[in-house]
Structures are given as C-alpha cells and as structure tokens.
Design an enzyme around this catalytic site. Structure first.
Site, PDB file in Angstrom:
ATOM      1  N   LYS A  13       0.754  -1.216  -0.087  1.00  9.09           N
ATOM      2  CA  LYS A  13       0.002  -0.019   0.037  1.00  9.09           C
ATOM      3  C   LYS A  13       0.731   1.336   0.101  1.00  9.09           C
ATOM      4  CE  LYS A  13      -2.308  -0.992   3.843  1.00  9.09           C
ATOM      5  NZ  LYS A  13      -1.383  -2.320   4.103  1.00  9.09           N
ATOM      6  N   ARG A  88      -9.404   0.497   9.355  1.00  5.06           N
ATOM      7  CA  ARG A  88      -8.790  -0.944   9.633  1.00  5.06           C
ATOM      8  C   ARG A  88      -9.882  -1.570  10.435  1.00  5.06           C
ATOM      9  NH1 ARG A  88      -3.004   0.454   9.478  1.00  5.06           N
ATOM     10  NH2 ARG A  88      -1.775  -1.549   9.618  1.00  5.06           N
ATOM     11  N   ARG A 127      11.994  -6.274   4.975  1.00  3.97           N
ATOM     12  CA  ARG A 127      11.712  -4.736   4.398  1.00  3.97           C
ATOM     13  C   ARG A 127      12.685  -3.829   5.365  1.00  3.97           C
ATOM     14  NH1 ARG A 127       5.853  -2.123   4.934  1.00  3.97           N
ATOM     15  NH2 ARG A 127       5.858  -2.604   7.099  1.00  3.97           N
ATOM     16  N   ARG A 154      11.718  -1.727  10.837  1.00  2.00           N
ATOM     17  CA  ARG A 154      10.667  -1.361  11.769  1.00  2.00           C
ATOM     18  C   ARG A 154      10.519  -2.285  12.857  1.00  2.00           C
ATOM     19  NH1 ARG A 154       5.324   0.233   8.267  1.00  2.00           N
ATOM     20  NH2 ARG A 154       4.461  -0.805  10.268  1.00  2.00           N
ATOM     21  N   ARG A 165       0.252  -9.316  13.413  1.00  4.07           N
ATOM     22  CA  ARG A 165      -0.556  -8.263  12.469  1.00  4.07           C
ATOM     23  C   ARG A 165      -1.399  -8.836  11.360  1.00  4.07           C
ATOM     24  NH1 ARG A 165       4.645  -5.051  10.705  1.00  4.07           N
ATOM     25  NH2 ARG A 165       3.314  -3.883   9.530  1.00  4.07           N
TER      26      ARG A 165
HETATM   27  P1  AMP Z   1       1.165   0.290   9.389  1.00  2.00           P
HETATM   28  O1  AMP Z   1       2.328   1.278   9.227  1.00  2.00           O
HETATM   29  O2  AMP Z   1      -0.150   0.940   8.618  1.00  2.00           O
HETATM   30  O3  AMP Z   1       1.325  -0.906   9.360  1.00  2.00           O
HETATM   31  O4  AMP Z   1       0.710   0.713  10.913  1.00  2.00           O
HETATM   32  C1  AMP Z   1       1.607   0.409  11.664  1.00  2.00           C
HETATM   33  C2  AMP Z   1       0.867   0.128  13.482  1.00  2.00           C
HETATM   34  O5  AMP Z   1       0.086   1.041  13.712  1.00  2.00           O
HETATM   35  C3  AMP Z   1      -0.302  -0.840  13.157  1.00  2.00           C
HETATM   36  O6  AMP Z   1       0.280  -2.166  13.537  1.00  2.00           O
HETATM   37  C4  AMP Z   1      -1.152  -0.444  14.254  1.00  2.00           C
HETATM   38  O7  AMP Z   1      -0.598  -0.698  15.631  1.00  2.00           O
HETATM   39  C5  AMP Z   1      -0.877   1.086  14.324  1.00  2.00           C
HETATM   40  N1  AMP Z   1      -2.200   1.579  13.303  1.00  2.00           N
HETATM   41  C6  AMP Z   1      -2.086   2.254  11.913  1.00  2.00           C
HETATM   42  N2  AMP Z   1      -3.266   2.537  11.501  1.00  2.00           N
HETATM   43  C7  AMP Z   1      -4.162   2.108  12.237  1.00  2.00           C
HETATM   44  C8  AMP Z   1      -5.466   2.322  12.326  1.00  2.00           C
HETATM   45  N3  AMP Z   1      -6.120   2.497  11.304  1.00  2.00           N
HETATM   46  N4  AMP Z   1      -6.267   1.672  13.476  1.00  2.00           N
HETATM   47  C9  AMP Z   1      -5.517   1.248  14.411  1.00  2.00           C
HETATM   48  N5  AMP Z   1      -4.291   1.183  14.663  1.00  2.00           N
HETATM   49  C10 AMP Z   1      -3.537   1.605  13.646  1.00  2.00           C
END
Ligand code: AMP
Length: 208
Positions: A13, A88, A127, A154, A165
């Site tokens: 994404k 999400r 990654r 990360r 996740r």
């Molecule tokens: P991402 O970079 O999108 O994979 O997000 C990393 C982490 O941020 C996720 O594993 C969640 O802990 C938190 N996070 C990001 N977006 C959301 C969301 N829309 N709702 C809840 N937690 C989020």
C-alpha cells in the site's frame, strides 16, 4: 480523487501510495506514518500508541478516528487524498463515511492490493525503511537508493509481530473488503507482482 487503500500489512500500500502521490500530487494520509512520527516525537499520542504498535495490535478506534478526522479538515485534502492504513475496523469505516458525507467529499474507490499471507511474512521480515525520507526498500539496500540515508528495520517487522499483524488484519480489517464491495467501491488488484506492473494496473483500475 478520494481513495482508500486496503490490503494486509506489507501488501504494498505504501509503495503504491508513494507512486500515486508523486504522479498526482495527492496528500498521502498514512495512519502508521502519523503514529510513528508521534512515537518518535514522544507526544502523548505516541506514548499511548507505542505498546499497541510494538505488539502489532490496533490502536483504539477513538484515538485513530480523531487523528484522521482532524487531518481531513486540512485544506490540502480538498483536492483529494489517499488514505493508507485507515480504516482498519468496521467502526473506523463507518466513522469515515460519516465524516466524508459531512464534508460532502465521498470516496471514489477502495483499492485492495491483494497478496498471499506467506508472501507477506517473507516481504515484511526483509523490509527496510529509510530513516530520512521513508523510502521502502529491502535488506539488500545498505543505504537509501533515493537519498543515501540510513536504512532501518521497523520494530514491528519481526516475524512474531508480523504474524500477529496478519491475524489482526484477518479478524478486524478483511471484513472491510465486503463492506466496500457492498458500497460498489471495491477495486481489487493482484499485488504479488513487480511494483511497477501493479502500479500500471492501479492506474487503469482507477481510470487515471
Ligand atoms: P502500518 O504502518 O499501517 O502497518 O501501521 C503500523 C501500526 O500502527 C499498526 O500495526 C497499528 O498498531 C497502528 N495503526 C496504524 N493505522 C491504524 C488504524 N487505522 N487503526 C488502528 N491502529 C493503527
């Protein structure tokens, strides 16, 4: 163009969003990036979010809905936006619909980047991201090919957290695929191909 990007963590994404941003100058609203910035800056939001993020769990809906609702008030989102990593959960999707209908800026598409979970585990554990510009690369990139910055892994890209996740995605986020299909907004793309090939399909699917 108002777009939501759907797909498991690591589906690509962020990579596709970066390409759309570069070509069409749309603001990229990544809740993950916003939260990581808050953690780095040590803000109250960052302090609250960190333990959820480190475990690969979702940050509570009210926190994240407030963050996105506020961001959508910014003038740069008037011309369109790419939401990446939000919504999400069903509660987030419903809140987004309510906010966008209040703003009279409905979604044009929910774009699903579809990738097999085992491919994702391999992708995410190898990654790496650039500390300076956020470029998403792999373990093969010793320094950032874009800006020469330092690459890092990360905290949540280790295998145990990645598997959690993916479980969280299956339980909480994948039902949104049916939700957006029901709204006649879903566009699905096979994400298990070269990013450039995926991007060509993304543009065609969005009529860009
Ligand atoms: P991402 O970079 O999108 O994979 O997000 C990393 C982490 O941020 C996720 O594993 C969640 O802990 C938190 N996070 C990001 N977006 C959301 C969301 N829309 N709702 C809840 N937690 C989020």
């Amino acid at each position: 163009m108002n777009i939501v990007l759907l797909g498991a963590p690591g589906a690509g994404k962020g990579t596709q969003a970066a390409k759309l941003v570069e070509e069409f100058q749309l603001p990229h609203i990544s809740t993950g990036d916003m939260l990581r910035a808050a953690v780095k800056a040590g803000t109250p939001l960052g302090q609250k979010a960190k333990s959820y993020m480190d475990a690969g769990d979702l940050v509570p809906d009210d926190v994240i809905i407030g963050l996105v609702t506020e961001r959508l008030q910014d003038a740069d989102t008037q011309k369109g936006f790419i939401l990446d990593g939000f919504p999400r959960t069903s509660a987030q999707a419903v809140a987004l619909d309510a906010e966008l209908s209040k703003l009279e800026r409905p979604l044009d598409a929910a774009l699903l980047i579809d990738v097999d979970p085992e491919v994702i585990v391999r992708r995410l554990t190898s990654r790496r991201m650039c500390k300076d510009c956020g470029y998403i690369g792999s373990v093969a990139d010793e320094t950032c090919p874009k800006c020469g910055g330092e690459m890092y892994q990360r905290d949540d890209d280790n295998e145990a957290t990645v598997r959690n996740r993916l479980d969280v995605y299956e339980k909480s986020t994948s039902p949104l695929i049916d939700y957006y299909r029901g709204c006649d907004l879903l566009v699905s793309i096979d994400g298990d191909r070269d990013p450039q090939v995926v991007y060509a399909d993304v543009k065609q699917a969005l009529g860009l």
